[in-house]
Design a protein around this motif. Structure first.
Motif, PDB file in Angstrom:
ATOM      1  N   ARG A 102       0.828  -1.211   0.000  1.00 11.42           N
ATOM      2  CA  ARG A 102       0.000   0.000   0.000  1.00 11.42           C
ATOM      3  C   ARG A 102       0.859   1.255   0.000  1.00 11.42           C
ATOM      4  O   ARG A 102       0.612   2.205  -0.755  1.00 11.42           O
ATOM      5  N   CYS A 103       1.873   1.288   0.858  1.00  8.38           N
ATOM      6  CA  CYS A 103       2.744   2.464   0.932  1.00  8.38           C
ATOM      7  C   CYS A 103       3.590   2.616  -0.328  1.00  8.38           C
ATOM      8  O   CYS A 103       3.887   3.738  -0.751  1.00  8.38           O
ATOM      9  N   ALA A 104       3.974   1.503  -0.925  1.00  2.89           N
ATOM     10  CA  ALA A 104       4.698   1.561  -2.191  1.00  2.89           C
ATOM     11  C   ALA A 104       3.856   2.226  -3.269  1.00  2.89           C
ATOM     12  O   ALA A 104       4.349   3.044  -4.060  1.00  2.89           O
ATOM     13  N   GLU A 105       2.578   1.870  -3.303  1.00  2.00           N
ATOM     14  CA  GLU A 105       1.674   2.471  -4.291  1.00  2.00           C
ATOM     15  C   GLU A 105       1.535   3.972  -4.107  1.00  2.00           C
ATOM     16  O   GLU A 105       1.226   4.697  -5.053  1.00  2.00           O
ATOM     17  N   GLN A 106       1.796   4.442  -2.878  1.00  2.15           N
ATOM     18  CA  GLN A 106       1.691   5.867  -2.585  1.00  2.15           C
ATOM     19  C   GLN A 106       3.029   6.588  -2.672  1.00  2.15           C
ATOM     20  O   GLN A 106       3.145   7.740  -2.256  1.00  2.15           O
ATOM     21  N   GLY A 107       4.061   5.907  -3.198  1.00  2.00           N
ATOM     22  CA  GLY A 107       5.311   6.588  -3.513  1.00  2.00           C
ATOM     23  C   GLY A 107       6.426   6.445  -2.512  1.00  2.00           C
ATOM     24  O   GLY A 107       7.494   7.053  -2.686  1.00  2.00           O
TER      25      GLY A 107
END
Length: 286
Positions: free
Chosen positions: A25-30
Motif C-alpha cells: 500500500r505504501c509503495a503504491e503511494q510513492g
C-alpha cells in the motif's frame, strides 16, 4: 503527488501478512521502503510485491531482538536513502498459553520480541529523526491490551507496554517534531491468527488453517461490522501515520478492530445454540 512521495519507511515484520499488505500500500503511494524480517522467503515476497507496486526497496534479514542488527538496519537505510521518515515496529508472533504455564522463560521470550524488540529499531532510528527534526513512529499493539482475553497474559502485557512507551516518547521527543502512535489491531485473517489457534489447540499450523476456515463465519458474527479484518484493512492506517496527514497526531492508540473492543461480546445475541457452541470452542479460547 502521491501521499508518500519521497518518504522513507522502515518496517519490521514486513514478511507477515499485515506487513506485506502495508508495504504494498505504501509503495503504491510513492514511499521508499526498508523491509526487515527474519523469514527470508516471506521477506523477499513482500519486497518483490512492493517493487512491483513502484517502490525502491532495501530488504534485510534482521532480528529485532538484536541491538546490533537494528543499528545495522538503520545505518543501511540512511546510507541508501539519506533519511528515515517513519519506523513501523511490527515484528511479532503468537504467544498463547494458560497463565500458570507462562513461566519466566515464556515471559522473557515474549517480552524480548513483543516489547524490547519493538523498542530497539525505534531507538536505533531516533537519532536520525532528531537530526532531521521530523519523523513518525508507529507500533503494532493489539486490542488485547485494552480488553480481556484468556491465555495471553504476557502478550497483552507487552502490547499494553507499547502503548505506554509511545506516550512516554511523545513527551520526550515532541520538541523534535517526532510523533509516536500505536495501532490496536483486532483479529485479522492471516498467519498470526492461525498460529494463535495452533498454539492454543496443540495442533499443527496446517490443521489450524482448516479450523480458521471452518469457523470464519462464526467469528464474523461478533464484529459490529460483520466480519473479521483483513491485512488490507490495516494497511491504510499505516499509510495515514506515515503521511503528513497525521502531522498533528501523537500519543494515540488507534483501534483498527472492526469495533470489537467497544462492542465487547454484544454480537453474541445473534447466535443460535449451534453457533454458540462453535464460537465457545474457538473464539473464546483464542
Amino acid at each position: 503527488m502521491r501521499r508518500l512521495d519521497g518518504k522513507v519507511l522502515l518496517m519490521t515484520g514486513a514478511g507477515g501478512s499485515i506487513g506485506s499488505a502495508a508495504a504494498r500500500r505504501c509503495a503504491e503511494q510513492g514511499a521508499n521502503l526498508v523491509l526487515t524480517d527474519i523469514r527470508e522467503d516471506a521477506l523477499e515476497q513482500s519486497a518483490h510485491d512492493a517493487r512491483a507496486a513502484g517502490a525502491e526497496v532495501l530488504s534485510l534479514i534482521s532480528d529485532t531482538r538484536s541491538e546490533e542488527a537494528c543499528d545495522d538496519a538503520v545505518a543501511q537505510a540512511v546510507e541508501k536513502f539519506g533519511r528515515i521518515d517513519m519506523v513501523w515496529a511490527n515484528a511479532g508472533e503468537a504467544w498463547v498459553s494458560e497463565s500458570l504455564e507462562q513461566d519466566k522463560d515464556f515471559w522473557t521470550r515474549c517480552l524480548e520480541l513483543e516489547l524490547i524488540g519493538q523498542w530497539l529499531p525505534i531507538r536505533a532510528a531516533l537519532p536520525t529523526m532528531v537530526e532531521q527534526q521530523s519523523g513518525s513512529v508507529l507500533v503494532s499493539s493489539s486490542m488485547t491490551a485494552n480488553t480481556a482475553y484468556r491465555h495471553i497474559a504476557a502478550y497483552s502485557a507487552a502490547k499494553g507496554g507499547l502503548q505506554s512507551l509511545m506516550k512516554t516518547l511523545m513527551v520526550e521527543f515532541g520538541d523534535d517534531n517526532i510523533r509516536f502512535n500505536s495501532l490496536a489491531i483486532g483479529s485479522t485473517e492471516g498467519r498470526h491468527i492461525v498460529a494463535s489457534n495452533a498454539m492454543r489447540a496443540g495442533i499443527s499450523f496446517e490443521e489450524a488453517e482448516r479450523v480458521v476456515d471452518l469457523t470464519k463465519v462464526t467469528r464474523d458474527f461478533i464484529f459490529p461490522l460483520g466480519r473479521m479484518g483483513t491485512p488490507d484493512d490495516i494497511a491504510p492506517a499505516v499509510e495515514f501515520f506515515a503521511s503528513d496527514d497525521s502531522a498533528w497526531v501523537t500519543g494515540t492508540t488507534f483501534f483498527v478492530d472492526g469495533g470489537l473492543t467497544s462492542a465487547g461480546m454484544a454480537g453474541l445475541h445473534r447466535f443460535d445454540a449451534n453457533q454458540w457452541g462453535t464460537f465457545k470452542r474457538t473464539m473464546l479460547d483464542d
